[in-house]
Design an enzyme around this catalytic site. Structure first.
Site, mmCIF file in Angstrom:
data_model
loop_
_atom_site.group_PDB
_atom_site.id
_atom_site.type_symbol
_atom_site.label_atom_id
_atom_site.label_comp_id
_atom_site.label_asym_id
_atom_site.label_seq_id
_atom_site.Cartn_x
_atom_site.Cartn_y
_atom_site.Cartn_z
ATOM 1 N N ALA A 179 10.404 -19.772 71.823
ATOM 2 C CA ALA A 179 9.384 -18.982 71.141
ATOM 3 C C ALA A 179 8.755 -17.957 72.083
ATOM 4 O O ALA A 179 8.554 -16.792 71.720
ATOM 5 C CB ALA A 179 8.312 -19.894 70.559
ATOM 6 N N ASP A 180 8.435 -18.372 73.300
ATOM 7 C CA ASP A 180 7.845 -17.449 74.269
ATOM 8 C C ASP A 180 8.812 -16.317 74.603
ATOM 9 O O ASP A 180 8.413 -15.158 74.738
ATOM 10 C CB ASP A 180 7.476 -18.197 75.544
ATOM 11 C CG ASP A 180 6.278 -19.098 75.362
ATOM 12 O OD1 ASP A 180 5.199 -18.745 75.850
ATOM 13 O OD2 ASP A 180 6.417 -20.151 74.719
#
Length: 403
Positions: A179-180
């Site tokens: 996600a990051d």
């Protein structure tokens, strides 16, 4: 801006290839992955990245996993300047750096910088051309904006984990900072878009980059199908409800391969390898293959387990069918293609030892980007940056270092 390049070779006087973001200054005041990685991408292509981190321990990435390797690659090409943004002198130095910057990347909870007198209104008044990338878990607005935004929570709340895993098994989280990383790519893209607009008569602006919405963007097909017919997109493991065959398969030598028959010609080639023309005729179109997906999958699995991975790869390549070996890191480090593409590069670490890490991507024909060094020690560039970029005197820098 960067040095003048020789018209014939495209290289600067020192022999280095010119970079597209030379002359762009980025202040990276973010921590962990999403924000700092966006700055890393800009630094890969020549931006000067000044890493502002807390004097007590620096960016948590320095200690992530207990070995510091995350910092070595995310901190590459950056110059480290420790500043306490809660202290008056630290704030003054930060303001001086941002006044001369093109991009600021930060990842504090919404309202934190404002409480220190360092919010968008203050910074943009002092630097109207500033592009400020505000990276948070849930965005600057909305009911969840005050929540801590760790990638694991986002991978769960974006719908990604629900859709990932084996049929009948639990929702599955990725083993990397997915996600990051996705958010970092969106943020870097947005920063470049904002700089382009600014350079063509626009102004500075701030970018509200939410990890949740970045990850949700990956779920586009799932969103459309739910809206159309209420499909919750149940977990299918490595198979697909839209493409048959598709799966990973174990080979005779206890290795794994993956294949996909997402086009008609490719699917026919796969079936012909496994069961000859008879199997092609038995499952002549995708609709029929989807209807008999379990039977097809079992036949392929039985064929695979009788052959080694090398044999399987050779047969599929000879028949131009889509298949790839499932690599671990040892396979990747030993692969000639990765080597030929500079997908792995060797750079100097802060301790003087060599470090291997992923290379610069995407590939650009005239300005390919580069990695000059791994992540530096905390404060390694404090004095030179504060003197050259912030205009502080030696006495002021000494006072900051003491504090």
């Amino acid at each position: 801006m960067g040095e003048d390049a020789d018209a014939a070779t495209g290289k600067t006087e020192d022999g280095e290839q010119p970079q597209p973001l030379e002359g762009v200054t980025v202040v990276d005041a973010a921590s962990l992955y999403a924000g700092p990685l966006a700055a890393t991408y800009l630094g890969d292509f020549g931006a000067e990245v000044i890493k502002v981190e807390h004097p007590d321990g620096g960016d948590p990435l320095r200690h992530f996993g207990g070995d510091g390797h995350s910092w070595e690659w995310v901190g590459r090409n950056k110059r480290s300047v420790p500043l306490d943004l809660k202290a008056d002198d630290g704030q003054a130095a930060f303001l001086a750096l941002v006044e001369e910057a093109d991009v600021l990347v930060e990842s504090f909870r919404p309202g934190t910088l404002e409480s220190w007198g360092l919010g968008w209104e203050t910074l943009s008044a002092r630097n109207p051309g500033l592009v400020m990338v505000r990276t948070t878990g849930f965005g600057q607005t909305g009911p969840y904006s005050d929540r801590p935004g760790f990638g694991t929570l986002i991978e769960a709340m974006s719908g990604f984990a629900y859709s990932t895993g084996m049929d009948g098994g639990p929702p599955t989280l990725p083993p990397v900072a997915l996600a990051d990383s996705v958010c970092a790519l969106h943020s870097a893209f947005a920063a470049m878009t904002a700089l382009y607009w600014r350079e063509n008569g626009g102004t500075g602006q701030y970018i509200d980059s939410s990890i949740l919405e970045s990850m949700f963007a990956l779920m586009g097909d799932v969103v459309a199908r739910y809206d159309a017919d209420g499909d919750l997109f149940r977990r299918n493991g490595n198979t697909s409800r839209m493409t048959v065959p598709r799966n990973t398969y174990k080979t005779k030598d206890d290795r794994w391969v993956a294949l996909s028959g997402s086009t008609e010609n490719t699917a026919r080639r796969i079936l012909k390898i496994v069961g000859g023309e008879e199997m092609v005729d038995q499952y002549p179109d995708m609709e029929t293959r989807i209807e008999h997906s379990e039977t097809i999958d079992e036949r392929i699995a039985n064929w695979m387990i009788e052959r080694t991975r090398e044999e399987v790869v050779d047969i599929f390549e000879a028949n131009e069918a889509a298949l790839g070996p499932v690599y671990n890191m040892a396979d990747i480090f030993d692969d000639d293609h990765y080597e030929a593409r500079d997908a792995l590069v060797t750079v100097d670490g802060a301790d003087g030892k060599k470090r291997r890490m992923r290379g610069v991507f995407p590939k650009m024909s005239e300005t390919p980007g580069r990695v000059d060094h791994a992540g530096p020690e905390l404060g390694a560039h404090a004095r030179e940056v504060l003197r050259e970029e912030a205009g502080l005197s030696d006495a002021e820098i000494d006072r900051l270092l003491e504090e």
